[in-house]
Design an enzyme around this catalytic site. Structure first.
Site, mmCIF file in Angstrom:
data_model
loop_
_atom_site.group_PDB
_atom_site.id
_atom_site.type_symbol
_atom_site.label_atom_id
_atom_site.label_comp_id
_atom_site.label_asym_id
_atom_site.label_seq_id
_atom_site.Cartn_x
_atom_site.Cartn_y
_atom_site.Cartn_z
ATOM 1 N N THR A 299 23.733 67.507 -29.085
ATOM 2 C CA THR A 299 23.068 67.648 -30.384
ATOM 3 C C THR A 299 22.568 69.056 -30.646
ATOM 4 O O THR A 299 21.859 69.285 -31.617
ATOM 5 C CB THR A 299 21.866 66.682 -30.464
ATOM 6 O OG1 THR A 299 20.954 66.982 -29.406
ATOM 7 C CG2 THR A 299 22.313 65.245 -30.340
ATOM 8 N N THR B 138 22.571 66.305 -22.691
ATOM 9 C CA THR B 138 21.592 66.431 -21.609
ATOM 10 C C THR B 138 21.758 65.429 -20.471
ATOM 11 O O THR B 138 21.350 65.706 -19.345
ATOM 12 C CB THR B 138 20.165 66.293 -22.172
ATOM 13 O OG1 THR B 138 20.017 65.012 -22.803
ATOM 14 C CG2 THR B 138 19.866 67.399 -23.170
ATOM 15 N N ASP B 139 22.363 64.267 -20.734
ATOM 16 C CA ASP B 139 22.332 63.198 -19.739
ATOM 17 C C ASP B 139 23.023 63.566 -18.431
ATOM 18 O O ASP B 139 22.576 63.175 -17.352
ATOM 19 C CB ASP B 139 22.954 61.916 -20.300
ATOM 20 C CG ASP B 139 22.035 61.208 -21.277
ATOM 21 O OD1 ASP B 139 20.892 61.678 -21.450
ATOM 22 O OD2 ASP B 139 22.457 60.205 -21.867
ATOM 23 N N LYS C 249 17.367 66.113 -14.955
ATOM 24 C CA LYS C 249 16.670 65.538 -16.103
ATOM 25 C C LYS C 249 15.735 64.460 -15.589
ATOM 26 O O LYS C 249 16.168 63.449 -15.044
ATOM 27 C CB LYS C 249 17.679 64.950 -17.093
ATOM 28 C CG LYS C 249 17.049 64.388 -18.359
ATOM 29 C CD LYS C 249 18.113 63.900 -19.340
ATOM 30 C CE LYS C 249 17.479 63.337 -20.599
ATOM 31 N NZ LYS C 249 18.488 62.878 -21.583
#
Length: 438
Positions: free
Chosen positions: A102, A178-179, A256
């Protein structure tokens, strides 16, 4: 009633700004926001609007008592984006490789999707500040969710990054979901050999259409870090929940640690390389980083993909190890408990795996601290069975490293030596007390 019929009856369309009143348990509730396209996976009876705070809310049409159009959707002008913007003399050249996520995105009210803005002009409109820092060359490699990232994508990113660096780019920024960013950053850390310029991975926890988005600041700070003297693979993301600074994490030591916070990324068993402010200030938190130099980067992309990552839990069956051995897997990374343990009834299956030439490596699901399999009897039995202790490596880093190591050798003695060799900062010499964050 279906939402399409409801919208047609009330003369409303996607992109209209509306006020909706619904009845819930005899109480009236009001919402204001933009009408979004219906979700493909819904039953078709829910009106979706985007609230001013950026969140979407679904409202069953049979509970709506009134709907008022406050502002009609604006007609979208036809825009022809230029492939390049005029370079500014004296600024370094930075390439941004898009892979999805994103970061620097725009919303399309025709489909309801958030798309990456990846022409130069789109980026200039989304985050104009980066064009004051560098001459930015954007290139969209692919547009996938990070959970769909595969080793073949890592290889493509590595080759494109090396190509840009060897063609004169001062640094490379990789826009990434990000995952699974930690997996990709580890893979690039091992594959990009003789790296002499920065390669930065950056993402956004919250999309650009939300007021709380972290996308712009993360991208600004990543471009600034790409112009720094650090010649490593790094992840640059928010350093705290506000918009104060970002942190640059070493690519093999970052994870993360929260599903939604903007400061979700943390260096594990290590400290970040630097703090970066949007205005250009960089505070280095350590001085043992690789520095810029001359020469060419090359890609060592030999990967053995038949590697498994297995988490230990109460009641786990030894058959999991047997399953991977019987299907020809060449390596298994275990997320053991505590100092690096498995249930005792799993040890025979592990011994069998090693005897059949499968490399079995041990990490800890505790994350912080390091594996020490000499303390308890179970650990000593696992060492005797041939398990390779992976010091303080993150499980995902050990998983990626084992794929890379097995791409070069399947001799278990050589595998052991390579897994215990520090190639990209994945192993720290000793556990530092100031690296544990609560």
């Amino acid at each position: 009633m279906k939402v399409e019929e409801f919208m047609k009856r009330h003369g409303i369309g996607v992109g209209d700004y509306v006020k909706v009143v619904k009845v819930e348990d005899d109480d009236k509730v009001e919402y204001e926001g933009l009408i979004m396209p219906p979700y493909e996976l819904s039953e078709g009876d829910t009106l979706v609007i985007k609230l001013d705070n950026g969140y979407n809310v679904g409202i069953a049409v049979n509970k709506i008592v009134s709907i008022e159009v406050i502002e009609r959707a604006k007609a979208k002008p036809e825009v022809h984006f230029r492939a390049e913007l005029e370079p500014k003399p004296g600024l370094p050249s930075i390439t941004i490789l898009g892979t999805g996520g994103t970061i620097a995105s725009r919303i399309d009210y025709e489909t309801g999707a958030v798309y990456p803005a990846f022409t130069a002009e789109e980026l200039a409109k989304a985050v104009p500040e980066i064009f004051e820092i560098a001459n930015v060359k954007p290139k969209l490699l692919f547009n996938i969710f990070s959970e769909d990232m595969k080793p073949s994508h890592w290889v493509k990113i590595a080759h494109e990054a090396a190509k840009e660096l060897n063609s004169g780019a001062y640094g490379v920024v990789v826009a990434h979901g990000t995952d699974t960013m930690g997996y990709t950053s580890a893979a690039l850390s091992f594959m990009l050999r003789d790296l002499n310029k920065p390669v930065i991975l950056v993402g956004a926890q919250r999309s650009s259409d939300r007021p709380s988005s972290d996308a712009a600041m993360n991208l600004i700070c990543s471009v600034r870090m790409a112009t720094s003297e650090v010649a490593e693979v790094m992840v640059v993301m928010h350093g705290e929940t506000g918009d104060t600074y970002c942190l640059a994490h070493r690519g093999t030591k970052v994870r993360k640690m929260h599903t939604s916070r903007r400061d979700a990324f943390r260096s594990i068993n290590d400290i970040p390389i630097a703090k970066i402010w949007s205005d250009g200030r960089i505070e280095f938190l350590r001085d043992d980083y690789r520095k810029r130099s001359e020469g060419d980067v090359w890609v060592d992309d030999k990967l053995e993909e038949k590697v498994a990552l297995v988490k230990i839990y109460p009641g786990v069956s030894p058959e999991i190890i047997d399953f991977f051995v019987d299907r020809g897997y060449k390596g298994i990374v275990i997320e053991g408990t505590g100092l690096g343990h498995t249930p005792n009834d799993m040890i025979p299956s592990i011994r069998r795996a090693v005897e059949e030439g499968v490399a079995v490596c041990m990490t800890s699901q505790c994350l912080y601290g390091r594996v020490n399999m000499n303390v308890y009897a179970t650990g000593r039995k696992l060492l005797k069975a041939g398990v390779i202790p992976c010091e303080d490596m993150l499980p995902e880093t050990a998983y990626v490293k084992l794929m890379w190591v097995l791409g070069h050798t399947q001799d278990l003695n050589e595998v052991r030596n390579m897994m215990l060799t520090n190639y990209a900062g994945e192993i720290t010499p000793y556990t530092k007390p100031n690296t544990y964050l609560i």
